[in-house]
Design an enzyme around this catalytic site. Structure first.
Site, PDB file in Angstrom:
ATOM      1  CE1 TYR A 150      -4.042   1.969   0.398  1.00  0.00           C
ATOM      2  CE2 TYR A 150      -2.924   3.032   2.233  1.00  0.00           C
ATOM      3  CZ  TYR A 150      -3.973   2.984   1.341  1.00  0.00           C
ATOM      4  OH  TYR A 150      -4.950   3.948   1.388  1.00  0.00           O
ATOM      5  CB  ALA A 152       5.015   0.221  -2.921  1.00  0.00           C
TER       6      ALA A 152
END
Length: 239
Positions: A150, A152
């Site tokens: 998430y 990233a």
């Protein structure tokens, strides 16, 4: 009347954004994928209050389907306000994260951003006015345990926001990201108890979807014409 598209419009934050944009006078396209019935109910609620809204459905991770749906909508004119709100989570420590858990989260936030935004950009440019607002996350700024995928995805969305803002700045289009912290939605329900919130959030409460929507509404307005390329946090003072 400006046309607006809110992806993930059936969710807590998305629905609040749709209501706010409708009050501001936009004709709102309320996007859903699997929750079309809920999106249609929210659109009906907006219309009953005197606004303009309609629900549409497609999978933002399916490039061909998304493009076909958007091309059909563009026949009625450019969409000048775009809120990329669709997202998903699959929280798990990175050491145990499956390829599917990684790919699904990246696919919705990052590929979904491309699949939706790219077909709408040139028509928006031709109108010489536009607002693109991407819903990021505090996790994309600070990181968060159990959310490497998430973080990233949202970090990439923040970076894309800044790059696209540079490309369209001289065309009357602003591109910004809003990065919420803990917001009272079904996505985080049960994840954070009151004691944890008091410890992590200086304001000692979760935010409300309407508070995020008010910020998005401002960024979508003429009053925010000189704000672009920014990642604006709304997190009760967490960072």
């Amino acid at each position: 009347m400006k046309r607006a598209l809110v992806t993930g419009g059936s969710g807590g934050i998305g629905a609040a954004i749709c209501r706010t944009l409708a009050v501001q006078g936009c004709d709102v396209l309320l996007h859903a994928n699997s929750n079309l019935d809920k999106a249609e109910a929210i659109a009906a609620e907006i219309r009953a209050a005197g606004g303009h809204a309609r629900a549409i459905a497609f999978d933002v991770t399916d490039a061909a389907t998304t493009r076909a749906a958007l091309e059909a909508e563009l026949e009625a004119g450019a969409i000048q306000v775009l809120v990329n709100n669709a997202g998903t989570i699959a929280d798990v420590p990175f050491a145990g994260m499956s390829p599917k858990q990684w790919a699904n989260v990246i696919d919705v936030s990052v590929n979904g951003f491309y699949n939706v935004t790219q077909p709408l950009t040139l028509p928006m440019i031709r109108t010489r006015w536009g607002r693109i607002i991407n819903i990021g996350s505090v996790a994309g700024i600070t990181g968060n345990r159990g959310q490497v995928n998430y973080a990233a995805a949202k970090g990439a969305l923040h970076a894309a926001t800044k790059a696209l803002a540079l490309e369209v700045a001289n065309r009357g289009i602003t591109v910004n990201a809003v990065a919420p912290g803990f917001i009272a939605t079904a996505m985080i329900e049960g994840l954070f108890n009151p004691e944890m919130v008091r410890k992590l959030v200086p304001m000692q409460r979760v935010g409300q979807p309407e508070e995020v929507a008010d910020l998005v509404g401002f960024l979508a307005s003429d009053a925010a014409a000189y704000i672009s390329g920014q990642v604006i946090s709304i997190n009760g003072g967490m960072i």
